[in-house]
Design an enzyme around this catalytic site. Structure first.
Site, short mmCIF file in Angstrom:
data_model
loop_
_atom_site.label_atom_id
_atom_site.label_comp_id
_atom_site.label_asym_id
_atom_site.label_seq_id
_atom_site.Cartn_x
_atom_site.Cartn_y
_atom_site.Cartn_z
N ARG A 1 0.54 -11.34 -0.07
CA ARG A 1 0.76 -11.02 -1.48
C ARG A 1 2.05 -11.65 -2.00
NH1 ARG A 1 1.89 -5.56 -2.15
NH2 ARG A 1 3.37 -6.55 -3.50
N GLY B 1 0.86 -0.62 6.71
CA GLY B 1 1.88 -1.63 6.38
C GLY B 1 2.57 -1.28 5.08
N ASN B 2 3.51 -2.13 4.72
CA ASN B 2 4.30 -1.89 3.50
C ASN B 2 3.63 -2.54 2.31
OD1 ASN B 2 6.36 -4.16 2.14
ND2 ASN B 2 6.73 -2.02 1.59
N GLU B 3 3.18 -1.76 1.34
CA GLU B 3 2.60 -2.30 0.10
C GLU B 3 1.45 -3.27 0.37
OE1 GLU B 3 6.98 -2.37 -2.05
OE2 GLU B 3 5.89 -4.23 -1.67
N GLN B 4 0.78 -3.05 1.50
CA GLN B 4 -0.29 -4.01 1.82
C GLN B 4 -1.19 -3.36 2.85
OE1 GLN B 4 -2.26 -5.98 0.97
NE2 GLN B 4 -1.53 -8.08 1.23
#
Lengths: 233, 262
Positions: free
Chosen positions: A161, A200-203
């Protein structure tokens, strides 16, 4: 005290899995997050003796009796947590890591984590771009009552992203990612402060990894009937 | 008979850049072990990273002061060999009878070759995995053991674009390792990408049967009055005979205040 001894024969060279008959406790002291009660901890010790040769190995771990549940609230889209059936207003802090050069020490962990407890936090979120935190980190979260949200090693910026868009399919070796995830779960899973594994982080991790994580982290059917917990991805 | 249990190996380590050592791991753990902190060998911080050891020896400025990090060469410019390091130590361990010894690494970034008394073993890639090597058969008869570990950086250390950015050029994401090391809005790039023996090293002594990764789960009934503890463990019989075992579990509570258990 609760003490139980079982006898079993292990064939030569074998690697076996053994489950003790469950141990019953009447009204044990429960483990509570910071601000909701005591962080009661019990010492669980396991020893194995081999007939004719004495003690062969031993293991011990601090354990807290607690039930952590969480679900996504339809009205707000936020995740609601309960501990031992009581709703918890989460006061969470971001945790990247103790030191950029990985100079990790118990003393530093104790200071940092007690600091967060003193600031009235009750959760630390271990960010996916950092570490799977170490047992010493969790040990002090157990002691000071900080629930832990532990992310695996996927971040929005790096995995599909970011700008430029990169690694849309995550790391090159998915089997290696899952091997590391499984070993990390085995390393950390007995800590009462561990409240939530997060992909995961923001994903969201790549489909195959996310599906495998969800599957691996489901609570064993043996427990699912009476103990829905939030240790899921 | 050595006592059952774990001993950490966290002192007496030496380190050297691989390109400055002409010897092999076999030499380093047999005929030519490093004797002390004399060039190219320096005192090493284990657990820790290459940069942590270089900083400890004042061979680099502290990257977290001012713009000092700019004066430390980045792995993208130096190449991976520059941050590929040997870590050496020695330890006393002599087992008898049917005892077994494991050499355990709780975290290596990113892969390594281990040499013990001239024998080589590989620690495969991955920052977040434990390694446990049964070294019983390669311990030195006199108990004095020489250990050398050659640690390699992540495969994809990446390059930090001039404009920086979250995760640099994102190459580190191809590996299974911490991603912040290419820099983030809160962190300057880590020049060695945290290469090293970054977590605990230990040796553990057991008898014939080893306890592996117990799992503790609790279940609750009757409004938390009736509680059960479910315990599952893996067990490994490392002998050539059937092991008749007594497996015990004991749960005790910490005693508060000045209460004592008699």
């Amino acid at each position: 005290e609760h003490l139980q001894t079982q006898h079993l024969s292990i064939p030569p060279g074998a690697h076996v899995q053994y489950t003790f008959p469950q141990l019953f406790f009447y009204k044990p002291n429960l483990w509570w997050p910071n601000g909701m009660g005591e962080q009661s901890l019990y010492n669980v010790g396991i020893t194995v003796d081999v007939k004719g040769y004495g003690e062969s190995d031993s293991w011990s771990h601090q354990f807290g009796f607690r039930k952590v549940e969480s679900h996504i609230d339809d009205a707000t889209g936020g995740r609601l947590f309960k501990v031992n059936g009581q709703p918890v207003f989460i006061r969470g802090g971001n945790w990247t890591l103790s030191d950029g050069l990985l100079r990790l020490s118990k003393k530093r962990y104790k200071t940092d984590i007690k600091f967060h407890a003193d600031m009235n936090f009750n959760m630390l979120r271990c960010w996916g771009g950092g570490l799977a935190e170490r047992p010493e980190f969790y040990q002090y979260c157990d002691i000071y009552g900080l629930l832990v949200w532990q992310e695996f090693w996927i971040t929005g910026d790096v995995d599909g992203r970011g700008d430029p868009v990169s690694n849309p399919d995550g790391p090159l070796d998915h089997d290696l990612f899952l091997l590391c995830a499984r070993d990390t779960v085995k390393l950390l899973r007995n800590h009462p402060s561990l409240a939530l594994w997060v992909g995961g982080n923001e994903q969201i991790p790549p489909e195959d990894i996310n599906t495998a994580l969800k599957n691996d982290l489901k609570l064993h059917p043996h427990f699912r009937s009476f103990n829905r917990t939030s240790n899921s991805v | 008979m050595v006592a059952i249990g774990k001993t950490k190996l966290d002192s007496g380590w030496l380190a050297a850049r691989s390109t400055e050592v002409d010897l092999t791991g076999v030499h380093l753990t047999t005929t030519h072990p490093p004797t002390g902190p004399s060039s190219p060998w320096i005192e090493a911080v284990v657990p820790g990273t290459v940069l942590g050891t270089l900083l400890k020896n004042n061979l680099v400025p502290d990257p977290f002061y001012g713009l000092e990090n700019e004066s430390i060469i980045d792995i993208a410019d130096s190449g991976r060999e520059y941050y590929t390091f040997w870590f050496c130590t020695k330890f006393q361990c002599k087992v008898t009878g049917d005892q077994h010894v494991d050499l355990n690494f709780r975290g290596i970034n990113y892969s390594a070759e281990v040499y013990l008394n001239g024998h080589k073993k590989i620690l495969p890639k991955g920052m977040f995995r434990r390694h446990s090597l049964d070294v019983t058969d390669i311990l030195h008869p006199d108990g004095q053991n020489l250990l050398a570990v050659l640690v390699h950086p992540p495969d994809h250390p990446g390059r930090i674009p001039p404009e920086g950015g979250q995760g640099g050029d994102h190459e580190i994401g191809k590996d299974v390792a911490a991603q912040y090391v290419e820099g983030w809005d809160w962190m300057t790039p880590i020049r060695d990408r945290n290469t090293g023996i970054w977590d605990e090293v230990s040796i553990s002594v057991t008898g014939r049967v080893k306890i592996v990764d117990p799992h503790l789960v609790s279940s609750f009934f009757d409004d938390y009055k009736r509680v059960y503890l479910h315990t599952t463990t893996e067990l490994e019989n490392r002998s050539a005979w059937v092991a008749e075992c007594s497996l015990s579990i004991q749960v005790t509570t910490e005693l508060e205040g000045n209460f004592f258990l008699v």
